[in-house]
Write a protein that holds these residues in place. Sequence first.
Motif, PDB file in Angstrom:
ATOM      1  N   LEU A   1       2.877   8.894  -8.691  1.00 33.42           N
ATOM      2  CA  LEU A   1       2.707   8.050  -7.536  1.00 33.42           C
ATOM      3  C   LEU A   1       1.602   6.468  -7.518  1.00 33.42           C
ATOM      4  N   HIS A   2       1.991   5.742  -8.564  1.00 32.23           N
ATOM      5  CA  HIS A   2       1.595   4.667  -8.606  1.00 32.23           C
ATOM      6  C   HIS A   2       2.146   3.870  -7.982  1.00 32.23           C
ATOM      7  N   GLY A   3       3.995   3.723  -7.677  1.00 31.81           N
ATOM      8  CA  GLY A   3       4.328   2.909  -7.389  1.00 31.81           C
ATOM      9  C   GLY A   3       4.774   2.874  -5.789  1.00 31.81           C
ATOM     10  N   ARG A   4       4.169   4.192  -5.239  1.00 31.19           N
ATOM     11  CA  ARG A   4       3.864   3.871  -3.808  1.00 31.19           C
ATOM     12  C   ARG A   4       2.832   3.501  -3.215  1.00 31.19           C
ATOM     13  N   LEU A   5       1.789   3.675  -4.440  1.00 29.15           N
ATOM     14  CA  LEU A   5       0.221   3.097  -3.808  1.00 29.15           C
ATOM     15  C   LEU A   5       0.831   1.525  -4.025  1.00 29.15           C
ATOM     16  N   ALA A   6       1.510   1.143  -4.971  1.00 28.32           N
ATOM     17  CA  ALA A   6       2.303  -0.127  -5.194  1.00 28.32           C
ATOM     18  C   ALA A   6       2.745  -0.691  -4.039  1.00 28.32           C
ATOM     19  N   GLN A   7       3.711   0.439  -3.736  1.00 31.35           N
ATOM     20  CA  GLN A   7       4.526  -0.174  -2.141  1.00 31.35           C
ATOM     21  C   GLN A   7       3.475  -0.699  -1.548  1.00 31.35           C
ATOM     22  N   ARG A   8       2.354   0.280  -0.800  1.00 33.27           N
ATOM     23  CA  ARG A   8       1.662   0.094   0.417  1.00 33.27           C
ATOM     24  C   ARG A   8       0.786  -0.902   0.187  1.00 33.27           C
ATOM     25  N   LEU A   9       0.817  -1.492  -0.313  1.00 36.64           N
ATOM     26  CA  LEU A   9      -0.223  -2.194  -1.238  1.00 36.64           C
ATOM     27  C   LEU A   9       0.209  -3.388  -0.737  1.00 36.64           C
ATOM     28  N   GLN A  10       1.598  -3.250  -1.321  1.00 44.23           N
ATOM     29  CA  GLN A  10       2.711  -5.028  -1.256  1.00 44.23           C
ATOM     30  C   GLN A  10       2.998  -4.984   0.054  1.00 44.23           C
ATOM     31  N   ALA A  11       3.350  -3.766   1.111  1.00 41.84           N
ATOM     32  CA  ALA A  11       3.696  -3.422   2.278  1.00 41.84           C
ATOM     33  C   ALA A  11       2.722  -4.438   3.477  1.00 41.84           C
ATOM     34  N   ARG A  12       1.221  -4.478   3.255  1.00 46.88           N
ATOM     35  CA  ARG A  12       0.365  -4.689   3.839  1.00 46.88           C
ATOM     36  C   ARG A  12       0.628  -6.111   3.123  1.00 46.88           C
ATOM     37  N   GLY A  13       1.072  -6.891   2.064  1.00 47.56           N
ATOM     38  CA  GLY A  13       0.828  -8.624   2.305  1.00 47.56           C
ATOM     39  C   GLY A  13      -0.665  -8.577   1.029  1.00 47.56           C
ATOM     40  N   LEU A  14      -1.650  -7.316   0.386  1.00 50.58           N
ATOM     41  CA  LEU A  14      -2.780  -6.491  -0.041  1.00 50.58           C
ATOM     42  C   LEU A  14      -2.500  -7.145  -2.194  1.00 50.58           C
ATOM     43  N   LEU A  15      -1.465  -7.235  -1.920  1.00 60.09           N
ATOM     44  CA  LEU A  15      -0.637  -6.630  -4.122  1.00 60.09           C
ATOM     45  C   LEU A  15      -1.663  -8.130  -4.154  1.00 60.09           C
TER      46      LEU A  15
ATOM     47  N   ALA B   1      -0.939  -5.732 -12.512  1.00 55.48           N
ATOM     48  CA  ALA B   1       0.178  -5.454 -13.650  1.00 55.48           C
ATOM     49  C   ALA B   1       0.761  -4.824 -13.392  1.00 55.48           C
ATOM     50  N   HIS B   2      -0.494  -3.603 -13.136  1.00 52.63           N
ATOM     51  CA  HIS B   2       0.258  -2.335 -13.133  1.00 52.63           C
ATOM     52  C   HIS B   2       0.848  -2.204 -12.670  1.00 52.63           C
ATOM     53  N   LEU B   3       0.538  -2.191 -10.943  1.00 52.05           N
ATOM     54  CA  LEU B   3       1.506  -2.041  -9.988  1.00 52.05           C
ATOM     55  C   LEU B   3       2.535  -2.260  -9.687  1.00 52.05           C
ATOM     56  N   GLU B   4       2.382  -3.848 -10.465  1.00 53.08           N
ATOM     57  CA  GLU B   4       3.626  -4.547 -10.300  1.00 53.08           C
ATOM     58  C   GLU B   4       4.954  -3.922 -10.849  1.00 53.08           C
ATOM     59  N   ALA B   5       4.387  -3.950 -12.555  1.00 53.91           N
ATOM     60  CA  ALA B   5       5.316  -2.792 -13.385  1.00 53.91           C
ATOM     61  C   ALA B   5       6.182  -1.319 -12.808  1.00 53.91           C
ATOM     62  N   ALA B   6       5.451  -1.071 -12.315  1.00 51.15           N
ATOM     63  CA  ALA B   6       5.660   0.025 -11.543  1.00 51.15           C
ATOM     64  C   ALA B   6       6.479   0.052 -10.180  1.00 51.15           C
TER      65      ALA B   6
ATOM     66  N   ALA C   1      10.962   1.480 -10.198  1.00 54.29           N
ATOM     67  CA  ALA C   1      10.815   2.300  -9.111  1.00 54.29           C
ATOM     68  C   ALA C   1      12.135   1.058  -8.116  1.00 54.29           C
ATOM     69  N   ARG C   2      12.186   0.222  -8.194  1.00 54.96           N
ATOM     70  CA  ARG C   2      13.903  -0.696  -7.894  1.00 54.96           C
ATOM     71  C   ARG C   2      14.698  -0.400  -8.955  1.00 54.96           C
TER      72      ARG C   2
ATOM     73  N   GLN D   1      10.491   4.871  -0.500  1.00 54.97           N
ATOM     74  CA  GLN D   1       9.379   3.532  -1.078  1.00 54.97           C
ATOM     75  C   GLN D   1       8.097   3.486  -1.772  1.00 54.97           C
ATOM     76  N   GLY D   2       8.488   2.936  -2.979  1.00 57.28           N
ATOM     77  CA  GLY D   2       7.789   3.079  -4.059  1.00 57.28           C
ATOM     78  C   GLY D   2       7.623   4.459  -5.497  1.00 57.28           C
TER      79      GLY D   2
END
Length: 371
Positions: A44-58, A67-72, A76-77, A118-119
């Motif tokens: 679920l690291h990809g989904r966690l990263a996406q939820r942060l990105q969707a809210r502009g919080l990454l 760095a780990h979240l961006e890699a996930a 996923a992409r 997503q993610g």
Amino acid sequence: MNEVPRFVPDAGLLPWALAQPGALPALPLPRWELLLRQARSAGLHGRLAQRLQARGLLEAVPEAPRAHLEAALLLARAQHEEIRREARHLRRALAPLSLPLVLLKGAAYVLAELPAAQGRLFSDTDVLVPLARLAEVEFQLQAHGWRLDPDISAYDQHYYRAWMHELPPMTHQRRFTTVDVHHALLPRTARRHPDTAKLLAAARPTALAGVRVLAPADMVLHAMTHLLRNEEFSHGLRDLSDIDSLLRHFGAEGDFWPALLARARELDLARELHYGLRAARRLLDTPVPEATLRGAAQAAPGPALQPLMDALWARALRCPHPDTRLPLTGAALFLLYLRAHALRMPPGMLLRHAWTKTRLLWRERPAAAGR
């Protein structure tokens, strides 16, 4: 931005993070380390990263965990692009059969552009075809480069083809992508047999011409059936998170919930719906109307069995990281493993199958030891 509560138990850290991504930029680094380990173990690291990105919080996340979240997200992409390419290859392979390509699970979420995609991270493509066309589908896939594992035993071939609801996995010889070809939701040897023809007839088109996905209620019921009748739960929380996302998305339409209840009864999947809704509500706080919960509860087990099943799901459908395990998790997973096989085939057949697999395993051990 949300504030981090003073205390979030280790066992509840990942579900809390998925539900409250706005609080994560303020999470202390030691907690980030644990959260990322949990998220990766659950897929679920990809989904966690996406939820942060969707809210502009990454960008507000500390550098090391970011760095780990961006890699996930990159992974996923890449996987989603691969799934879209693979859908085109599969569509081309099956075109001579005049069959629509009906995708299942993660691939369906991607092609239908659902929030559950997503993610989402996954490794294969699942398709659903009519049983009567199964041999033709297999021939076409082989003609286009997909092959069965050459090491699969004659017994396992028989197991899949005579008893199960799918062919053995097929891997493409150049792209090394895997496709699982299903002809039903449940094995032929199971007591219940949801009608595949009804699922295919209700399937809906996607933006990619010739590619379809299950109707909303059918998609949810398949996700619940796949999860709750499985024998292993290494991705249990990820799959429950998929269900949570599907229910939140489709549930925004007012007629979805009555249709879901009616379809579960029509397909003889009412018990799976009851367990799935109850687990999603209890473990991920999924918003489910009380009327729907009451309707689904008509298929609940007896009052003696329900608390046991709640305890089993509470242990199996959580993050598999060791820090999150509840007492007796091992026993719960073993009981659910036995349950899955008991649901899969009658007792006599199950005993013969277990005996045969044990003999084959012992026969293979000396050969493996000598390599």
